[in-house]
Design an enzyme around this catalytic site. Sequence first.
Site, short mmCIF file in Angstrom:
data_model
loop_
_atom_site.label_atom_id
_atom_site.label_comp_id
_atom_site.label_asym_id
_atom_site.label_seq_id
_atom_site.Cartn_x
_atom_site.Cartn_y
_atom_site.Cartn_z
N GLY A 349 1.07 -1.15 0.01
CA GLY A 349 0.11 0.05 0.00
C GLY A 349 0.91 1.26 0.00
O GLY A 349 0.73 2.22 -0.68
N GLU A 352 7.48 3.41 4.22
CA GLU A 352 7.86 4.66 4.99
C GLU A 352 9.44 4.92 4.62
O GLU A 352 10.05 5.41 5.83
CB GLU A 352 7.63 4.15 6.44
CG GLU A 352 8.69 2.87 7.01
CD GLU A 352 8.08 1.54 6.94
OE1 GLU A 352 8.42 0.65 7.59
OE2 GLU A 352 6.96 1.70 6.04
N ASN A 353 9.93 4.97 3.68
CA ASN A 353 11.36 5.25 3.34
C ASN A 353 11.49 6.74 4.09
O ASN A 353 10.63 7.50 3.84
CB ASN A 353 11.65 5.44 1.84
CG ASN A 353 11.13 4.18 1.22
OD1 ASN A 353 11.27 3.06 1.24
ND2 ASN A 353 10.16 4.42 0.28
N GLU A 386 2.15 5.92 7.60
CA GLU A 386 3.93 5.95 6.89
C GLU A 386 4.49 7.26 7.83
O GLU A 386 5.59 6.95 8.15
CB GLU A 386 3.70 6.41 5.44
CG GLU A 386 3.03 5.22 4.71
CD GLU A 386 3.27 3.94 5.05
OE1 GLU A 386 4.59 3.47 5.38
OE2 GLU A 386 2.66 2.85 5.07
#
Length: 946
Positions: A349, A352-353, A386
């Site tokens: 989906g 979270e970089n 995120e």
Amino acid sequence: MGKGFYISKPLGFVLFGLGVGAVLTIFALSVVYSQEKRKNEVNARDGTRMVTTAAPHSTSAPSNEPWDKYRLPDTLLPEYYNVTLWPRLVPDEQGMYIFTGKSGVALTCVKETNLIIIHSNELNFTLTSEMHHAKLTGLGGTSAPVILKTWFQIQTQFMVILLKEKLQVGKSYWLYMEFHGELSDDLGGFYRSQYTENGVKKVVATTQMQPTAARNAFPCFDEPSMKAVFHLTLLHSAGTVALANGMELGTENVTIDDQEVLQTRFEPTEKMSTYLLAFVISEFTNLRSPPEANVLIRIWGRREAIESGQGDYALSVTFPILKYLENYYNTTYPLSKSDQVALPDFAAGAMENWGLVTYREQSLFYDPKVSSNEDKEWVVTVITHELAHMWFGNLVTMRWWNDLWLNEGFASYVSYLGADYAEPTWNIKDLMVLQQVQRAFGVDALVSSHPLSSREDEVITPDQIDQLFDTITYSKGAAVLRMLSEFLTESAFAKGLHNYLHEYAYSNTVYTDLWKKLQEVNSSIQLPASINEIMNRWILQMGFPVVTIDTRTGSISQQHFLIQPDAVVDKPSDYNYEWFVPVTWMKSGSNMGQHWLLTKTASYEPMKTDTDWLLANLNVAGYYRVNYDPQNWERLLTQLTNLNMIIHRAQIINITLALRTTKYLYEEKEYIPWESAIRNLEYFFLMFDRTEVYGPLQTYLQRKVKPLFDHFKVITSNWTRKPPRYMDQYNQINAVSMACKTGVKGCSELTRMWYRQWMKNPDSNPIPPNLKITVYCNAIAAGGVEEWDFGWQMFKNSTIAAEAEKLLYGLSCTKEPWLLNRYLEFTIEPNLVRKQDVTFAIVYISGNVIGQPLVWDFVRANWEHITKDYDDGSFFFGRLIQGITKKFSTEFDLQQLQRFKEDIAASSFSFGTQAIEQAIEQTKANIKWVSENKVKLCAFLDFQKN
């Protein structure tokens, strides 16, 4: 209602909805109650059951050499990387998209060794000297040993460098390599995505490193505890823009190998794990926050999508959510910018970089003219999830993947808090139990479930790591952390989080480090044991308890809840499947309170009553189910029927009582009660839509939903306007969907009328956005090839991801077998259905009673072809198997599933056993439930005719 005690109507509706529970557990609860009457015998047996199991299968190769183990040795630590990558966005002479790169890593020797072992997978290396793939030099005046040999261990994904002499402890070295790889379309590592804009094909180079794919982009120490700083340079063609975790420092024209290219350098990252590294090269454009914002927010995506305003909503909520989380954590966001990028092809989906969050388009883009309330809710929830990771997961990171639940469970929990802040009128926190807790119950009641946290040596291979990205990790993790926050209080919980983040910033932890920090700030709260003692029982053993309260005697007991109560649990637990349970309760009088159940059985006098109803686990804050004596169930049911209050119904004793709770629905107009009922009635449809029971069940429910359908027809002025209340807008979907499903007169005609209007004028869709998925499904189901082909053309033409998703589902609803078979063939053609959507399309078709056997045959016949291109194999496999087998309820279904398991075991397919085991167990439970309850259901439905 008792004097001196008041339940507000909104809270009452919430309690009702949260309490409906999974109907799948009805039979199990009846067995649990009968067992409770023999509780001494049961407790003695459970208390002395000794479960033995074989030692865990070794995941290492027979050799004891360090390169044959899947974990890195503890001899070296990376300090920083310099990485330059050049992805080609056009194919070469062989038709392949490639990337080239060079990288260096500064590493420090912490234990004497003559080996350098570094992750590398699917990369081809240039010889940096006559014989070797790498070059080693010393830093700070240190001399480097000579490289004797380099080779690759394919199974463990290592490059191994053998040195003539040992590295010196405390000294630093520079390891340099040059390489190239394929920019494939497998949605993992460094991969390509593509789309068409104004008739022109566009290619995007992007990344998905989590959990173990950074090694596919460049050689690195690819474990979460091997944090380092990354200096990144990207080469890219004119007309494209390059993004990475850090802010761009500048772009210049350079000539390399006689080619003019752009070179973009980025500010170094904070010290972080490899799985959080990200970069994107594309022709995207962006929206950005105003200059006065202290953190630059940019929403990136296809030019057509951005210019049409699809990113506006994301931009409007991202900065407020970021500020909310700063306040919640009491910790400043440590980066200068936060890019949010919508990708046409993305397996998950979102991801979270740090500083460069990537999303599926439908998880970031929203078009108010086309998208539904649910689409908008999804966007704000995913963004919050995120951004929550920016601190919890990125700033402070788990030491190893066995504690993945702490990252994902926490972000899932906090996503409801942040979304509620961004959209306070939605009451979105009320939905958490429906969307997370109940979902976790369904999986965690299986003996094939697993604990939230395992030992590190039980999670070693990439496949084992992949399998952790499941419902237990996300939904149970969220439920357990919510329970902890509830009994500590949210303010104390947040204070402990701040201290945790402050102490462990830029480093790694295990979950007990969080317990320690929470304990330090909660010394004044009266708990029966330390947080570590309480929570380990919820973390280190699978499952959850059913708490049985006998209001006649005041006795209270707990037992491991299983869908099949007589199933053999072959997973040992140091806690013997006993929990420290925070039991909150209230009576119809003014009494309410909390009691900790610390043993299998106890007696608690305040819960004893002969006349009052008693309700436990308020707001379903605890991760457990509740069962009562029959008399208390009857008192609660009476309250429900009389509508004096709307109660929590987390468990129902038997099928007749379960269905009695639906009798009053013809009077119900609120969303959460109807949503809860529909979610659980869905199990009846799954089990009986191929049997003689289906017709009478449909007729019974038709009488319940018709007043709701008529109600919305009135308040929307014959379907011409949107209901004014937000939750009514959701419930209108339920009204139309259930009315069409049960054959309410006028529903099918309504959906076909809207769809036909659209077919006559494809440029003007008259269907209300909230009702689109229902209308598409029912109109295509009632129609033929003309309706299907129109839907397919609209799917192919759609430039809005949320709209395409609705059509992807609607197309699965046709009743024509040949159209369903054609659709199945389309799913494995990447030019027709994107790889990211294959699983969803196949599962949607399997939900169709006509499509399910077609899917089962199709998947088995095409298994190798379907799975070979998927880098996220275990995640893909789990979703597929769960979706395809959810209707299985016969011995023949079970035999086929077991045969499929044998076929998979005999093949080269190396993952997914957990998904098949869960499907087998669920099928067995379905068979038993149907055999025990089919006759009772028929009798109930026959009685309702009179």
